[in-house]
Structure formats: structure tokens, C-alpha cells
Design an enzyme around this catalytic site. Structure first.
Site, short mmCIF file in Angstrom:
data_model
loop_
_atom_site.label_atom_id
_atom_site.label_comp_id
_atom_site.label_asym_id
_atom_site.label_seq_id
_atom_site.Cartn_x
_atom_site.Cartn_y
_atom_site.Cartn_z
N HIS A 222 0.77 -1.24 0.00
CA HIS A 222 0.00 0.00 0.00
C HIS A 222 0.80 1.30 0.00
CE1 HIS A 222 -3.67 -2.28 0.53
NE2 HIS A 222 -3.17 -2.89 1.58
N LYS B 136 -5.38 -9.14 -7.95
CA LYS B 136 -6.13 -8.63 -6.80
C LYS B 136 -7.20 -7.67 -7.30
CE LYS B 136 -5.63 -6.42 -2.30
NZ LYS B 136 -4.71 -5.73 -1.36
N HIS C 29 -3.10 -3.29 8.02
CA HIS C 29 -4.17 -3.56 7.06
C HIS C 29 -4.80 -2.24 6.62
CE1 HIS C 29 -7.68 -5.39 5.16
NE2 HIS C 29 -8.45 -4.63 5.89
#
Length: 214
Positions: free
Chosen positions: A105, A132, A205
Site C-alpha cells: 500500500h 487482486k 491492514h
């Protein structure tokens, strides 16, 4: 009872009175069985026992040498292991998850932020086997992202935190069809608050659902 270091020593210097060495070690520091086991595991990885064997030429000189090793380093290693050696296993795992988070990310200085950017970055970051569906790249300084778990974030339910300041982001959305590579993505550039999950003060996350709703 034969512990790991005994096997190592037996294979190196068969003449050493190993059981006496273990007894003396335990008595000298009042080691519990667990502490003694930890000490032996550490010693096995730190000391070059073949070099010890080379230095020890006769049965009368081995004991002072090993006693000096234990007396000099035993307490320090035990403190290190019990104070910093067990806990770092968790810290190492957390650090590994944080690095995985950054791989998925974080892109500090993006080029383009268009469809080709997404297709290039998704492949480069290993997110295309299979393709993804959605992934967001956060742009900027990684310490600012990390700070969301501290003073740059507010609770957002459970272990989630929402950033107090907005970030430049690029969301890559799979165009549909087969999820087998080559993967095709549609890029959406934005500037907004983000939500991440934190564990032990580290991001682990990214909440894609919040980003999609906002």
C-alpha cells in the site's frame, strides 16, 4: 537429562564431563530448567565450539575456560533473552506485517497515477497472481502513515483508526473478466482520509471498504 548443547559438545570434545558443566552452570546462576534451556540454545548459536575444542588441550583446562564463558556472559545473555529475546519474536512478526503492509500500500513518489501506473505497480508488488480486485497505494512519507496508529489517527472501531489528515492515494480496481494475468486495472486518484488497522502501534491492514464508501 540431555539438553541440546550437550549433544553439540559431545560431538566436538568427547572427553569433557558435560553433566558436571551443566550442573555447575545451573548452580552458579540458580537457573530454572527453562532458563538453562534458553542459555544453552543461545550458547549453541553464539559460540564456536570447535574453536573451544581447539583451545582445550587437556581435561584439566576445559573447566576454567567454560566457566569463564558462562560467568562472563551467562547473566547478560539471560537478561537479553528474557527481556529482549522472547518479546522481540512478537515485535519481529509485527515488523514483518508492517513491511508487508508497506509493500502492498505504500508508494512515496508515484509516477502517473493512471491505468498504466496501476498495472505496473500491481505487478511489481506481487499482487497479480491472481489479479487482486482492489488495492490502494498511499503516497507520501511512511512515518506519516505509521503515525495514524498514534497522534495522526483517531479510533474507528476495533483496531481500526482513521487518519486525522488526508493523504494522496491511488486506488487500482480490476477491470473485470479473468483474474489470471495479465491483469488490467482502472486507476482512481484521490486525496482523502484513510482507515487502517493497527497492531502494537504499526499499520497492518488498509480498509478498502471505507475508501470505496467515501
Amino acid at each position: 537429562m540431555s539438553l541440546p548443547i550437550l549433544g553439540i559438545l559431545r560431538s566436538v570434545v568427547p572427553t569433557l564431563p558435560y553433566d558436571n558443566y551443566i550442573i555447575r552452570t545451573r548452580e552458579a546462576f540458580k537457573f530454572t530448567q527453562l532458563e538453562l534451556f534458553i542459555w544453552e540454545q543461545t550458547a549453541a548459536s553464539i559460540f564456536n565450539w570447535r574453536e573451544v575444542a581447539r583451545l582445550v588441550q587437556d581435561s584439566s583446562s576445559w573447566e576454567p575456560l567454560l566457566e569463564e564463558i558462562v560467568m562472563g556472559l551467562g547473566p547478560l545473555l539471560l537478561v537479553f533473552l528474557l527481556g529482549l529475546g522472547v518479546t522481540p519474536l512478537t515485535l519481529t512478526q509485527d515488523d514483518s506485517r508492517f513491511k508487508a503492509f508497506l509493500t502492498k500500500h505504500h508508494d512515496a513518489s508515484p509516477k502517473g497515477r493512471n491505468d498504466r501506473y496501476c498495472e505496473r505497480m500491481m505487478k511489481r508488488r506481487g499482487l497479480t497472481s491472481p489479479c487482486k480486485d482492489t488495492n490502494t497505494f498511499i503516497h507520501g512519507i511512511k512515518d506519516h502513515i505509521k503515525a495514524i496508529c498514534g497522534d495522526n489517527g483517531n479510533p474507528h472501531g476495533g483496531n481500526l483508526r482513521i487518519s486525522t489528515s488526508p493523504f494522496q492515494v491511488t486506488t487500482c480496481k480490476h477491470r473485470g473478466g479473468s483474474f489470471r494475468p495479465p491483469c488490467r486495472y482502472r486507476a482512481t486518484a484521490g486525496f482523502r482520509h484513510i482507515v487502517i488497522a493497527c497492531e502494537n502501534g504499526l499499520p497492518v491492514h488498509f480498509d478498502e471498504s471505507f475508501f470505496i464508501r467515501s
